[in-house]
Structure formats: structure tokens, C-alpha cells
Design a protein around this motif. Structure first.
Motif, PDB file in Angstrom:
ATOM      1  N   LEU A 254       0.858  -1.345  -0.067  1.00 50.05           N
ATOM      2  CA  LEU A 254       0.119   0.003   0.049  1.00 50.05           C
ATOM      3  C   LEU A 254       0.881   1.289   0.023  1.00 50.05           C
ATOM      4  N   ASP A 255       1.743   1.171   0.669  1.00 44.80           N
ATOM      5  CA  ASP A 255       2.843   2.469   0.759  1.00 44.80           C
ATOM      6  C   ASP A 255       3.674   2.598  -0.473  1.00 44.80           C
ATOM      7  N   GLU A 256       3.856   1.529  -1.205  1.00 44.17           N
ATOM      8  CA  GLU A 256       4.775   1.640  -2.633  1.00 44.17           C
ATOM      9  C   GLU A 256       4.055   1.685  -3.886  1.00 44.17           C
ATOM     10  N   PRO A 257       3.631   3.049  -4.378  1.00 46.55           N
ATOM     11  CA  PRO A 257       2.788   2.918  -5.580  1.00 46.55           C
ATOM     12  C   PRO A 257       3.452   2.315  -6.734  1.00 46.55           C
ATOM     13  N   ARG A 258       4.891   1.957  -6.935  1.00 47.85           N
ATOM     14  CA  ARG A 258       5.402   1.232  -7.801  1.00 47.85           C
ATOM     15  C   ARG A 258       4.912  -0.087  -7.820  1.00 47.85           C
ATOM     16  N   SER A 259       4.337  -0.587  -6.875  1.00 53.07           N
ATOM     17  CA  SER A 259       3.804  -2.199  -6.814  1.00 53.07           C
ATOM     18  C   SER A 259       2.468  -2.190  -7.748  1.00 53.07           C
ATOM     19  N   ALA A 260       1.963  -1.201  -8.298  1.00 52.63           N
ATOM     20  CA  ALA A 260       0.884  -1.390  -9.039  1.00 52.63           C
ATOM     21  C   ALA A 260       1.122  -2.122 -10.285  1.00 52.63           C
ATOM     22  N   ARG A 261       0.186  -3.056 -10.546  1.00 50.89           N
ATOM     23  CA  ARG A 261       0.438  -3.747 -11.784  1.00 50.89           C
ATOM     24  C   ARG A 261       1.324  -4.859 -11.805  1.00 50.89           C
ATOM     25  N   HIS A 262       1.722  -5.271 -10.438  1.00 55.28           N
ATOM     26  CA  HIS A 262       2.604  -6.333 -10.378  1.00 55.28           C
ATOM     27  C   HIS A 262       1.681  -7.560  -9.714  1.00 55.28           C
ATOM     28  N   THR A 263       2.188  -8.722  -9.866  1.00 54.51           N
ATOM     29  CA  THR A 263       1.490  -9.992  -9.263  1.00 54.51           C
ATOM     30  C   THR A 263       2.627 -10.700  -8.754  1.00 54.51           C
ATOM     31  N   LEU A 264       2.552 -10.656  -7.307  1.00 58.75           N
ATOM     32  CA  LEU A 264       3.780 -11.321  -6.620  1.00 58.75           C
ATOM     33  C   LEU A 264       3.347 -12.262  -5.754  1.00 58.75           C
ATOM     34  N   GLU A 265       4.293 -13.297  -5.639  1.00 54.30           N
ATOM     35  CA  GLU A 265       4.298 -14.706  -4.699  1.00 54.30           C
ATOM     36  C   GLU A 265       4.977 -14.337  -3.411  1.00 54.30           C
ATOM     37  N   LEU A 266       4.426 -14.831  -2.502  1.00 53.11           N
ATOM     38  CA  LEU A 266       4.880 -14.545  -0.976  1.00 53.11           C
ATOM     39  C   LEU A 266       5.011 -15.798  -0.141  1.00 53.11           C
ATOM     40  N   VAL A 267       6.049 -16.060   0.335  1.00 51.67           N
ATOM     41  CA  VAL A 267       6.434 -17.152   1.261  1.00 51.67           C
ATOM     42  C   VAL A 267       7.296 -16.509   2.444  1.00 51.67           C
ATOM     43  N   GLY A 268       7.443 -17.509   3.513  1.00 53.35           N
ATOM     44  CA  GLY A 268       8.360 -17.024   4.593  1.00 53.35           C
ATOM     45  C   GLY A 268       9.904 -17.185   3.888  1.00 53.35           C
ATOM     46  N   GLY A 269      10.777 -16.301   4.399  1.00 50.57           N
ATOM     47  CA  GLY A 269      12.287 -16.208   4.057  1.00 50.57           C
ATOM     48  C   GLY A 269      13.100 -15.624   4.751  1.00 50.57           C
ATOM     49  N   SER A 270      13.919 -14.815   4.256  1.00 49.58           N
ATOM     50  CA  SER A 270      15.174 -14.040   4.986  1.00 49.58           C
ATOM     51  C   SER A 270      15.079 -12.729   4.885  1.00 49.58           C
ATOM     52  N   ASP A 271      14.238 -12.045   3.971  1.00 49.80           N
ATOM     53  CA  ASP A 271      14.473 -10.653   3.902  1.00 49.80           C
ATOM     54  C   ASP A 271      13.415  -9.736   4.423  1.00 49.80           C
ATOM     55  N   PRO A 272      13.754  -8.765   5.397  1.00 48.03           N
ATOM     56  CA  PRO A 272      12.880  -7.799   5.762  1.00 48.03           C
ATOM     57  C   PRO A 272      11.877  -7.467   4.723  1.00 48.03           C
ATOM     58  N   VAL A 273      10.687  -7.232   5.237  1.00 46.65           N
ATOM     59  CA  VAL A 273       9.348  -7.058   4.460  1.00 46.65           C
ATOM     60  C   VAL A 273       9.863  -5.692   3.315  1.00 46.65           C
ATOM     61  N   ASP A 274      10.155  -4.820   3.904  1.00 44.51           N
ATOM     62  CA  ASP A 274      10.480  -3.456   2.927  1.00 44.51           C
ATOM     63  C   ASP A 274      11.328  -3.677   1.926  1.00 44.51           C
ATOM     64  N   GLU A 275      12.525  -4.405   2.532  1.00 49.40           N
ATOM     65  CA  GLU A 275      13.428  -4.531   1.276  1.00 49.40           C
ATOM     66  C   GLU A 275      12.960  -5.701   0.369  1.00 49.40           C
ATOM     67  N   ALA A 276      12.201  -6.550   0.767  1.00 48.91           N
ATOM     68  CA  ALA A 276      11.626  -7.486  -0.234  1.00 48.91           C
ATOM     69  C   ALA A 276      10.752  -7.183  -0.938  1.00 48.91           C
ATOM     70  N   VAL A 277      10.027  -6.103  -0.803  1.00 46.49           N
ATOM     71  CA  VAL A 277       8.942  -5.120  -1.689  1.00 46.49           C
ATOM     72  C   VAL A 277       9.861  -4.485  -2.513  1.00 46.49           C
ATOM     73  N   ALA A 278      10.799  -3.845  -1.946  1.00 45.70           N
ATOM     74  CA  ALA A 278      11.744  -2.731  -3.044  1.00 45.70           C
ATOM     75  C   ALA A 278      12.381  -3.788  -4.244  1.00 45.70           C
ATOM     76  N   ALA A 279      12.846  -5.068  -3.516  1.00 40.31           N
ATOM     77  CA  ALA A 279      13.538  -5.797  -4.625  1.00 40.31           C
ATOM     78  C   ALA A 279      12.633  -6.594  -5.593  1.00 40.31           C
ATOM     79  N   ALA A 280      11.252  -6.747  -5.214  1.00 43.29           N
ATOM     80  CA  ALA A 280      10.385  -7.558  -6.039  1.00 43.29           C
ATOM     81  C   ALA A 280       9.760  -6.511  -7.141  1.00 43.29           C
ATOM     82  N   ILE A 281       9.754  -5.446  -6.664  1.00 52.44           N
ATOM     83  CA  ILE A 281       9.313  -4.341  -7.878  1.00 52.44           C
ATOM     84  C   ILE A 281      10.286  -3.543  -8.851  1.00 52.44           C
ATOM     85  N   GLY A 282      11.605  -3.893  -8.623  1.00 53.91           N
ATOM     86  CA  GLY A 282      12.726  -3.345  -9.021  1.00 53.91           C
ATOM     87  C   GLY A 282      12.889  -2.009  -8.994  1.00 53.91           C
TER      88      GLY A 282
END
Length: 216
Positions: free
Chosen positions: A188-216
Motif C-alpha cells: 500500500l505504501d509503494e505506488p510502484r507495486s501497481a500492476r505487479h502480481t507477486l508470490e509470497l512465502v516465509g524467507g530471510s528478507d525484511p518486508v520493506d527490502e523484499a518489496v523494493a527488490a520484487a518491484i525493481g
């Protein structure tokens, strides 16, 4: 203001996180008995049965929102028919209402592995659920909205770690509902995530870093 459709565990966690940071969070619920749960999470509540309401009614409830999150589901014990009327039709109804209320931001909670519907041995009701989710994704992706689809893996009630794996495609796995809610807030805080379809599981990346990396 963020409006979340559904009374499930993810929706309640999301509304609590939003309320704790000072956002106005509103939940749409079918059952008036669930209003108290929303209030306990710090959110406002609107009683609205998405299987019965008209698009005009839903649009009126959404008016003034900055974003809408569809986290509703027919739930355990429901049959194939309700998988369609809730997981597909209600998601489309809310999207129609977003257009009417001029709300562009729409997040859809879907699921991983939607292609399993036609695999041999798949339970009939579960297959109906997967098909409904796939249809709701297809419908949403065709719309002129700032949509994001989040596909969590197998959900657990374990306390969230804040560490995830997020991307266009990730290996199957589990993820806590706490961490799904955290990722929804970050999206919700990242407008650049619009028009992305993203898969999510537990992992090792902090949430904010994971979102930034996933949307490039």
C-alpha cells in the motif's frame, strides 16, 4: 483511509497494523457479530454482504477511501458455489465499485498454485476455489486500476517474523498471516507495486527490502 473486504484473519491483522500507525481502517463484514472484532482491532466496521449488495451500495461504502484491499473469502466449510460468488464475483463487484467511487488503488489477496485446479486428485471444492481466484486475477488485470495481486503460500497462524521471500515467482512454502498483513501494508505504501502480481512465502528478507527488490 483503507477499506478491507472480509473478516478473515489476514484482514483483521491488516486493519490492526493500519490503525496502530494512525490510518483510518474500515472493514466490510457480512455478519454484524463481527463488528466487535474490528473495533477491537482499532478499525471501523461497515456491515455489507458482498454476495447480495449492489454495486451502488458498495461504491457508497467505499467513497472517500484511498485504497481497497480484497481479503474476503468463502472460508472453510463452504461449497464450490460460494467459492465462485465470494472469491470471484465479490472481488469483481468491489472492483466495479472502485471504478464508480473513483478509487484507483486495489489490492487482491489471491493464492499460489492456481494451476493445480485441473491436476488429478484435486478436491472438487478446492479446485473451484483455485478457479475462482484465477478468474478474479484475470478480471482485475484487465481493468484500468492501480491493482496489485498478492499470492501467499500456505497460510499459518505462527507469529510473524517480518522476514519473507517475495517475487513474481517463488518456490512453494508457508507464510504466516502476520507477515502477509505486513506485506500488504508495505505494498500500500509503494505506488510502484501497481500492476505487479507477486508470490509470497516465509524467507530471510525484511518486508520493506523484499518489496523494493520484487518491484525493481
Amino acid at each position: 483511509m483503507v477499506i478491507a473486504g472480509g473478516h478473515g484473519k489476514i484482514a483483521l491483522r491488516l486493519e490492526r497494523l493500519l490503525a496502530e500507525r494512525g490510518d483510518v481502517a474500515v472493514g466490510l463484514v457480512r455478519n454484524p457479530d463481527h463488528v466487535a472484532d474490528l473495533h477491537a482491532a482499532g478499525a471501523d466496521a461497515v456491515v455489507c454482504d458482498l454476495e447480495e449488495a449492489s454495486v451502488n451500495e458498495v461504491a457508497a461504502h467505499l467513497a472517500g477511501a484511498d485504497a481497497v484491499v480484497f481479503a474476503a473469502g468463502a472460508g472453510p466449510g463452504s461449497g464450490a458455489a460460494r467459492k465462485d460468488t465470494v472469491d470471484r464475483a465479490a472481488a469483481a463487484l468491489v472492483a466495479d465499485a472502485c471504478h464508480m467511487a473513483e478509487i484507483r488503488r486495489y489490492l487482491l489477496v489471491s493464492a499460489m498454485g492456481l494451476d493445480r485446479a485441473d491436476q488429478r486428485g484435486t478436491d472438487e471444492v478446492f479446485a473451484a476455489y483455485l478457479r475462482a481466484k484465477a478468474a478474479s486475477e484475470e478480471d482485475l488485470s484487465s481493468r484500468d486500476l492501480d491493482w496489485t495481486v498478492l499470492r501467499p503460500g500456505r497460510l499459518t497462524d505462527e507469529p510473524g517474523s517480518g522476514l519473507v521471500r517475495l517475487g513474481a515467482s517463488v518456490p512453494p512454502g508457508e507464510v504466516s498471516r502476520d507477515d502477509v498483513a505486513r506485506v500488504l501494508v508495505a505494498l500500500l505504501d509503494e505506488p510502484r507495486s501497481a500492476r505487479h502480481t507477486l508470490e509470497l512465502v516465509g524467507g530471510s528478507d525484511p518486508v520493506d527490502e523484499a518489496v523494493a527488490a520484487a518491484i525493481g
